[in-house]
Design an enzyme around this catalytic site. Structure first.
Site, mmCIF file in Angstrom:
data_model
loop_
_atom_site.group_PDB
_atom_site.id
_atom_site.type_symbol
_atom_site.label_atom_id
_atom_site.label_comp_id
_atom_site.label_asym_id
_atom_site.label_seq_id
_atom_site.Cartn_x
_atom_site.Cartn_y
_atom_site.Cartn_z
ATOM 1 N N ASP A 109 0.917 -1.079 -0.047
ATOM 2 C CA ASP A 109 -0.026 0.006 0.072
ATOM 3 C C ASP A 109 0.978 1.196 -0.010
ATOM 4 O O ASP A 109 2.166 1.116 0.018
ATOM 5 C CB ASP A 109 -0.808 -0.121 1.232
ATOM 6 N N ASP A 131 -0.077 4.971 1.471
ATOM 7 C CA ASP A 131 -0.203 6.022 2.519
ATOM 8 C C ASP A 131 0.120 4.887 3.897
ATOM 9 O O ASP A 131 -0.721 3.968 4.113
ATOM 10 C CB ASP A 131 -1.558 6.489 2.631
#
Length: 740
Positions: free
Chosen positions: A293, A295
């Site tokens: 991922d 963030d």
């Protein structure tokens, strides 16, 4: 002139212990496992023999680490931290026969074997009467225990025969080594002491060197001659003539002294915040594909971002939703909330719930003020428990309860509490459902409308942390022939600028594919959205996607097409994310990928755990809990008052320990003793977890992570914190013997 040889020894008289065993052999107690010494076997060595832990030079010796006190040793005795003088000499008796007294070794000198013409009788060589088989097992079990040195010699104490293992010795050794198990073993050592009565009597034993029929009876209980001795669950007995209140406080002070004496200065700093922790066994050598991922996984943000999100969403409420302008006086409160909290929409309660769906009392807030425990219990029908059907759904969203699982939710919880506080303070009535929806929409606008992305793009240096370490991680994996991919909900322009800042302008060369605006968790469950390709500028293309090309950027899509086009299935894929639901849950449960959770709070919590204040508080709390469990059998009025004072102190220590992490809600991983609901999900949905992705740099690419054995309550002898107190779960074992 040489002394004449001694006459051949005659038949040896049987000792008092052997005569007693021959007359009344002690059968194995029915409640003990086969192979363990019975209640009577702890005295099988006899009273006339010198205990192995006695000092041979008359110096003080320790009592209570196994073996009878003995009547042949002449040294002073250390009992309960007090040095007692040597026992007085017995009254004069008939002259003993020539030779060394029984129970003592012969003086140094050449040993003279008996003449061949006068062999020793069989009875003398083998003993007048062999102890029963169960007694021999008890003797053998005690002989294998490590020997304790004299007081002050530095030798590790010898474990008592009534405890499952040498916890005191293990705890002391682990503390000296500084290993990771030292605090737990220390707690065991403390608990082990709590299960011993005065004079180091072990549970179920009649006292070292003292038969059961000479033990003082427990207060308020008449002793019957034919009744068996106290069982493993019976309370320890105070000294004869002492009231139970004095005895309980004596045990309390002994335990407190022991806790602080056993904690050396080096016991802290045992945990490394850069460690990767395993919930499931996983070998990095088996991983061929790494997914990430963006963030709070690849990009870690400073806390300044939370203040910006709070202020912007607050202004949206005032300007667009027409909320009172007085809300403008509220600012973001760093450290007010923690991740993993639940919010009850109908009751306007923000609270922490444990793994068993119980509200942790003292952590329920309405607005910025805590709600009394009595009111919380009343709100939920006289209980702290919240039924499962009222809980959040699989993704933390439900009709009445929402769980805040991502780090971006910290400013949302603070804003929610601030608005409720303003309305309550000013006596403004409000609809709980509308208020929650308005605040959620305001927070969503900060993300969806791109306001947050613009702040970060303008000052990457201020908002993004640890960028250089991200390049080192990705470059190392590529050099070892690993495939990399990125799946994020953020837009391409935002990800592109951040990755160029952390990795360089050629960052896409490291990834086999990049997927943006994926709409997780729907990406993992919804088959309807196809992939769309973006050009170099981020503009959408219209051609149909039949393959996923290396270095290209794709938007939306779904996991099912991803698996079909790549063939990346099963346990050879390891995906990292910070959101347990949106990033990891479906991959773990439905698709068999290996998962890694990024928990930035782990670094701060480990630093708190490593402090001396936390270590002392937790160890004394465990010791006090062991005392409460062991001494709760005393039910007279004075004893009850003592136990109530202990319980009050225990609650104060628990609150103090909670406040070390967060004054409002404590640790994100634990309630007072149970795991939190967040911890339960963390263990369920992640194979490994760590503070940041850079922790991978501390391990070889073929490293295998082995989780610690998860203890179960019925495995009490293997569970360090319950090693001694776990055997006290059946306090009426004595009565059960008669039933059997």
């Amino acid at each position: 002139m040489a002394a004449p040889p001694p006459p051949p020894p005659g038949p040896r008289a049987r000792s008092q212990s052997e005569r007693r065993l021959a007359r009344d052999p002690a059968p194995r107690a029915p409640h003990l496992p086969r192979g363990l010494p019975s209640l009577g076997n702890s005295r099988a060595e006899g009273r006339g023999r010198r205990p192995r832990d006695a000092a041979r030079d008359g110096s003080p010796r320790l009592i209570g680490q196994g073996g009878a006190e003995g009547r042949g040793g002449g040294g002073a005795v250390v009992r309960d931290h007090r040095v007692l003088p040597p026992p007085a000499a017995p009254p004069a008796a008939a002259a003993p026969p020539e030779g060394p007294p029984r129970g003592r070794r012969s003086p140094p000198g050449p040993r003279r074997p008996p003449p061949r013409s006068a062999p020793r009788p069989l009875a003398s060589r083998r003993g007048a009467a062999r102890p029963p088989r169960t007694a021999r097992r008890g003797l053998a079990a005690r002989r294998v225990l490590p020997r304790a040195g004299a007081a002050g010699s530095g030798a590790e104490p010898r474990p008592c025969a009534g405890c499952p293992s040498g916890t005191m010795a293990l705890g002391m050794a682990a503390l000296r080594r500084g290993g990771g198990a030292a605090p737990r073993l220390l707690a065991v050592a403390v608990s082990c002491q709590s299960c011993r009565p005065r004079a180091s009597q072990c549970p179920g034993d009649g006292g070292h060197g003292q038969p059961k029929d000479q033990q003082p009876a427990a207060p308020g209980r008449a002793r019957r001659g034919a009744e068996p001795g106290p069982a493993a669950g019976s309370p320890p007995l105070p000294a004869e003539g002492a009231d139970t209140k004095t005895y309980l406080w004596a045990r309390y002070h002994e335990m407190k002294k022991l806790v602080y004496d056993l904690l050396p200065p080096g016991v802290c700093n045992l945990l490394n915040p850069a460690t990767i922790y395993a919930n499931n066994e996983i070998s990095l050598g088996d991983i061929e594909i790494y997914g990430f991922d963006y963030d709070y996984t690849l990009a870690q943000y400073s806390n300044l971002l939370h203040s910006m999100i709070f202020n912007t969403a607050r202004d949206i409420l005032i300007e667009q939703f027409k909320y009172p302008e007085g809300l403008g006086k509220y600012d973001y409160i760093p450290g007010f909330a923690i991740r993993g909290l639940h919010y009850d929409v109908q009751k306007s309660l923000l609270m922490k719930i444990d793994a068993f769906h119980y509200v942790q009392l003292g952590t329920a807030y309405r607005g910025l003020k805590p709600v009394p425990d009595e009111e919380v219990i009343e709100l939920y029908g006289g209980t702290q428990h919240i039924p499962l059907y009222q809980m959040s759904d699989f993704y933390g969203k439900g009709p009445s309860l929402k769980q805040f699982m991502d780090i971006f939710s910290l400013p949302e919880m603070t804003l929610l509490s601030s608005v409720i506080d303003y309305f309550i303070t000013h006596g403004i009535e409000f609809d709980q459902v509308h208020l929650y929806k308005d605040i959620s929409d305001a927070i969503r606008d900060v993300h969806v409308k791109g306001v947050m992305y613009k702040w970060i793009e303008k000052d990457l240096e201020q908002y993004i942390l640890h960028g250089d370490e991200i390049y080192a991680v990705l470059n190392r994996l590529v050099n070892h022939k690993k495939k990399l991919f990125l799946i994020t909900n953020s837009p391409f322009s935002f990800v592109d600028k951040g990755m160029k800042h952390m990795v360089g302008k050629n960052w896409r060369d490291l990834f086999d594919m990049v997927i943006v605006q994926a709409d997780k968790p729907n990406f993992f469950t919804d088959r309807r959205k196809p992939f769309r390709k973006l050009d170099e500028d981020g503009s959408l293309q219209w051609d149909k996607i039949n393959q996923l090309e290396k270095g290209k950027i794709y938007k939306e899509g779904n996991l099912f097409d991803f698996l079909r086009l790549t063939g990346w299935r099963g346990s050879k894929v390891l995906y990292f994310g910070d959101h347990l639901y949106s990033d990891l849950a479906d991959l773990m449960l439905r698709h068999g990928w290996r998962t890694g959770a990024i928990v930035p709070e782990l670094e701060t919590e480990i630093r708190i755990i490593n402090t001396e204040q936390y270590m002392h508080s937790l160890t004394w709390q465990q010791a006090l809990t062991g005392l409460l469990e062991r001494m709760q059998m005393y039910q007279d009025a004075e004893s009850k008052q003592v136990l109530l004072e202990w319980m009050k102190e225990r609650q104060e220590i628990r609150s103090l320990t909670k406040n070390l992490f967060n004054p409002q809600f404590g640790s994100i991983f634990r309630t007072f003793h149970n795991p939190t609901y967040f911890s339960r999900r963390l263990v369920r949905f992640s194979d490994i977890y760590m503070a940041s992705i850079s922790c991978l740099l501390n391990y070889d690419v073929n490293f295998t992570f082995y989780p610690r054995r998860t203890p179960l309550q019925h495995e009490a002898p293997l569970w360090m914190d319950q090693l001694c107190t776990g055997c006290m779960k059946t306090p009426f074992l004595e009565e059960m013997v008669h039933i059997r």
